[in-house]
Enzyme design. Structure first.
Site, mmCIF file in Angstrom:
data_model
loop_
_atom_site.group_PDB
_atom_site.id
_atom_site.type_symbol
_atom_site.label_atom_id
_atom_site.label_comp_id
_atom_site.label_asym_id
_atom_site.label_seq_id
_atom_site.Cartn_x
_atom_site.Cartn_y
_atom_site.Cartn_z
ATOM 1 N N GLN A 1 9.344 -29.162 -31.292
ATOM 2 C CA GLN A 1 10.741 -29.421 -30.915
ATOM 3 C C GLN A 1 10.936 -30.781 -30.248
ATOM 4 O O GLN A 1 12.069 -31.242 -30.126
ATOM 5 C CB GLN A 1 11.243 -28.330 -29.948
ATOM 6 C CG GLN A 1 11.420 -26.963 -30.582
ATOM 7 C CD GLN A 1 12.476 -26.938 -31.679
ATOM 8 O OE1 GLN A 1 13.383 -27.763 -31.730
ATOM 9 N NE2 GLN A 1 12.352 -25.989 -32.579
ATOM 10 N N LYS B 1 10.861 -30.645 -39.174
ATOM 11 C CA LYS B 1 11.725 -30.646 -37.989
ATOM 12 C C LYS B 1 12.007 -32.066 -37.501
ATOM 13 O O LYS B 1 12.648 -32.266 -36.484
ATOM 14 C CB LYS B 1 11.101 -29.803 -36.875
ATOM 15 C CG LYS B 1 11.143 -28.317 -37.204
ATOM 16 C CD LYS B 1 10.736 -27.438 -36.048
ATOM 17 C CE LYS B 1 10.750 -25.976 -36.490
ATOM 18 N NZ LYS B 1 10.277 -25.068 -35.446
ATOM 19 N N HIS C 1 6.283 -20.345 -28.696
ATOM 20 C CA HIS C 1 6.628 -19.903 -30.051
ATOM 21 C C HIS C 1 5.463 -19.041 -30.534
ATOM 22 O O HIS C 1 4.316 -19.296 -30.160
ATOM 23 C CB HIS C 1 6.779 -21.150 -30.928
ATOM 24 C CG HIS C 1 7.289 -20.908 -32.314
ATOM 25 N ND1 HIS C 1 6.493 -20.399 -33.314
ATOM 26 C CD2 HIS C 1 8.509 -21.112 -32.863
ATOM 27 C CE1 HIS C 1 7.210 -20.312 -34.430
ATOM 28 N NE2 HIS C 1 8.437 -20.740 -34.185
ATOM 29 N N CYS D 1 11.345 -16.338 -32.786
ATOM 30 C CA CYS D 1 9.876 -16.413 -32.758
ATOM 31 C C CYS D 1 9.345 -16.569 -31.343
ATOM 32 O O CYS D 1 8.347 -17.275 -31.125
ATOM 33 C CB CYS D 1 9.346 -17.546 -33.640
ATOM 34 S SG CYS D 1 9.739 -17.340 -35.364
ATOM 35 N N ASP E 1 2.288 -28.309 -28.215
ATOM 36 C CA ASP E 1 3.113 -27.965 -29.375
ATOM 37 C C ASP E 1 4.369 -28.828 -29.286
ATOM 38 O O ASP E 1 5.255 -28.573 -28.476
ATOM 39 C CB ASP E 1 3.448 -26.465 -29.322
ATOM 40 C CG ASP E 1 4.458 -26.058 -30.392
ATOM 41 O OD1 ASP E 1 4.989 -26.942 -31.098
ATOM 42 O OD2 ASP E 1 4.728 -24.847 -30.503
HETATM 43 C C1 LIG Z 1 9.234 -24.377 -35.398
HETATM 44 C C2 LIG Z 1 8.260 -24.287 -34.297
HETATM 45 C C3 LIG Z 1 6.924 -23.975 -34.554
HETATM 46 C C4 LIG Z 1 6.415 -23.624 -35.933
HETATM 47 O O1 LIG Z 1 6.644 -24.647 -36.835
HETATM 48 P P1 LIG Z 1 6.422 -24.395 -38.408
HETATM 49 O O2 LIG Z 1 7.022 -25.609 -39.017
HETATM 50 O O3 LIG Z 1 7.171 -23.136 -38.741
HETATM 51 O O4 LIG Z 1 4.974 -24.267 -38.627
HETATM 52 C C5 LIG Z 1 6.060 -23.955 -33.500
HETATM 53 N N1 LIG Z 1 6.474 -24.222 -32.253
HETATM 54 C C6 LIG Z 1 7.750 -24.525 -31.965
HETATM 55 C C7 LIG Z 1 8.124 -24.850 -30.562
HETATM 56 C C8 LIG Z 1 8.692 -24.567 -32.981
HETATM 57 O O5 LIG Z 1 9.952 -24.849 -32.698
#
Ligand SMILES: *Cc1c(COP(=O)(O)O)cnc(C)c1O
Length: 401
Positions: A192, A215, A112, A354, A189
């Site tokens: 998800q 999320k 991302h 993104c 990260d």
């Molecule tokens: C949504 C997302 C982000 C960014 O999250 P924010 O809540 O917009 O800061 C980073 N990495 C992944 C894999 C995402 O799905």
């Protein structure tokens, strides 16, 4: 599952398939926010009256919840941030600062933008070099490419757990084993994955982990950076101000203990409390069952879309794809497809999600993305397939497809 607990969705004809962008919130979380502002609101860490004590206690209880949720050894390792983006920007800049010019950071081609752009910025600022784990044509990380692109000066690996574009679940254990074999820490990260897979940071042995509250059924404006204590101790704060200091003179200041030194100013208090409630909610509904539900839904969705003519699917299409399905229909632009879906009361996203480098690798300008959460069921996917088939017929009749 549990759809009736989500006020925005219950009794609504909308088919919401955009949870990779943000999840809807259960009643329990909405009520918790309401109760906080209605009965408990005060600033934290400063007040010496009962209301202030209560707010501080609730804020810190949420931190403890996050600690339990991730099975982190200590609450000192849980830093509240504004979200995954906030966590990763802090990490990139602060960790980047500890490195020497010419050091390398290893990312992947499926990140991302928020696990890519902050590292590009840190690379410019501190003279670092970025390398990438390649993605193969199936949408999986190519681990032999990881070994090939490893540099003797690689100082950190930062990778996504689940791709927000393809839903690929990455083999973190292998990546972490390999990096640790070289004495190099790994950041994850988990934006998800945190709502879809049980995550135990001690078992996984990752060194940093970032996620967003919104999320995982919680509020926007709150996120988490987990870091092993000895690594967090090496990082310096990006923001100075209230709450993050130990002592201040006109010339200089010393920092508070972990994690307060990274939480300058008034934090997102209600949002943190709401996140704690969201994690409670998720745990009480059963993390393992929810994970299995999403895995079954994903498999059902892949099968269903495969059975439609003229749909091109991206991603592994196997067990290591979870919660997200990217596709295109015929020669139609993804934006046109989602407009037709929207007319059928379906909420899906189209675009580069993104992840422009990965989109480029797929060789398409954009994809349509369906993503799932606990409140979806197979009828949502049937509805998607139905409207896709109708759209296809419409364009066929017009001779466009
Ligand atoms: C949504 C997302 C982000 C960014 O999250 P924010 O809540 O917009 O800061 C980073 N990495 C992944 C894999 C995402 O799905």
């Amino acid at each position: 599952m549990f759809k009736e607990e989500f006020p925005l969705l219950a009794g609504n004809s909308l088919t919401y398939l955009d949870s990779a962008a943000t999840t809807q919130k259960p009643e329990a979380v909405l009520q918790r926010l309401d109760r906080f502002y209605g009965k408990e609101n005060a600033n934290v860490h400063r007040a010496l009256y009962p209301l202030g004590d209560g707010a501080t206690a609730s804020y810190e209880e949420s931190r403890t919840r996050v600690k339990h949720f991730l099975n982190a050894p200590s609450s000192r390792e849980i830093v509240f941030t504004s979200g995954t983006t906030g966590s990763l920007n802090f990490l990139a800049d602060s960790f980047g600062e500890t490195l020497s010019r010419g050091d390398h950071i290893l990312l992947s081609e499926m990140e991302h933008h928020s696990n890519l752009v902050p590292w590009q910025m840190a690379a410019k600022r501190y003279g670092l070099i970025l390398d990438f784990i390649p993605v193969n044509e199936k949408g999986r990380l190519d681990l032999s490419g990881m070994r090939r692109n490893w540099h003797e000066k690689t100082k950190l690996v930062s990778v996504t757990h689940i791709s927000n574009l393809l839903g690929t679940v990455n083999p973190l254990e292998e990546i972490i084993d390999f990096a640790h074999g070289k004495g190099v820490p790994v950041a994850v990260d988990a934006a998800q994955s945190v709502s879809r897979l049980p995550i135990d940071v001690q078992e996984l042995d990752c060194d940093f982990l970032a996620f967003s509250g919104h999320k995982i059924y919680g509020p926007t404006g709150i996120g988490v950076l987990y870091g092993k204590e000895h690594l967090l101790e090496r990082l310096s704060p990006r923001f100075g101000g209230g709450s993050m200091i130990s002592s201040v003179s006109l010339e200089e200041s010393t920092w508070a203990e972990l994690p307060q030194r990274f939480e300058a100013g008034t934090p997102p208090i209600a949002e943190a409390v709401g996140l704690g409630e969201a994690l409670n909610w998720l745990e009480s509904r059963g993390r393992a069952g929810i994970s299995q539900h999403e895995s079954l839904l994903t498999a059902y969705g892949i099968e269903k879309l495969r059975s439609l003519e003229g749909i091109e699917l991206y991603g592994t299409g196997e067990e290591d794809q979870l919660g997200v399905i990217s596709f295109n229909m015929g020669g139609l632009h993804a934006h046109d497809t989602v407009q037709f879906l929207s007319a059928g009361d379906l909420a899906l996203r189209a675009g580069h999600h993104c992840a422009q480098p990965l989109i480029r690798k797929l060789g398409v300008p954009s994809t349509v993305r369906a993503s799932f959460a606990v409140y979806n069921d197979t009828s949502d996917i049937d509805r998607l397939a139905e409207v896709l088939a109708e759209t296809m017929n419409y364009f066929r009749k017009k001779g466009v497809l």
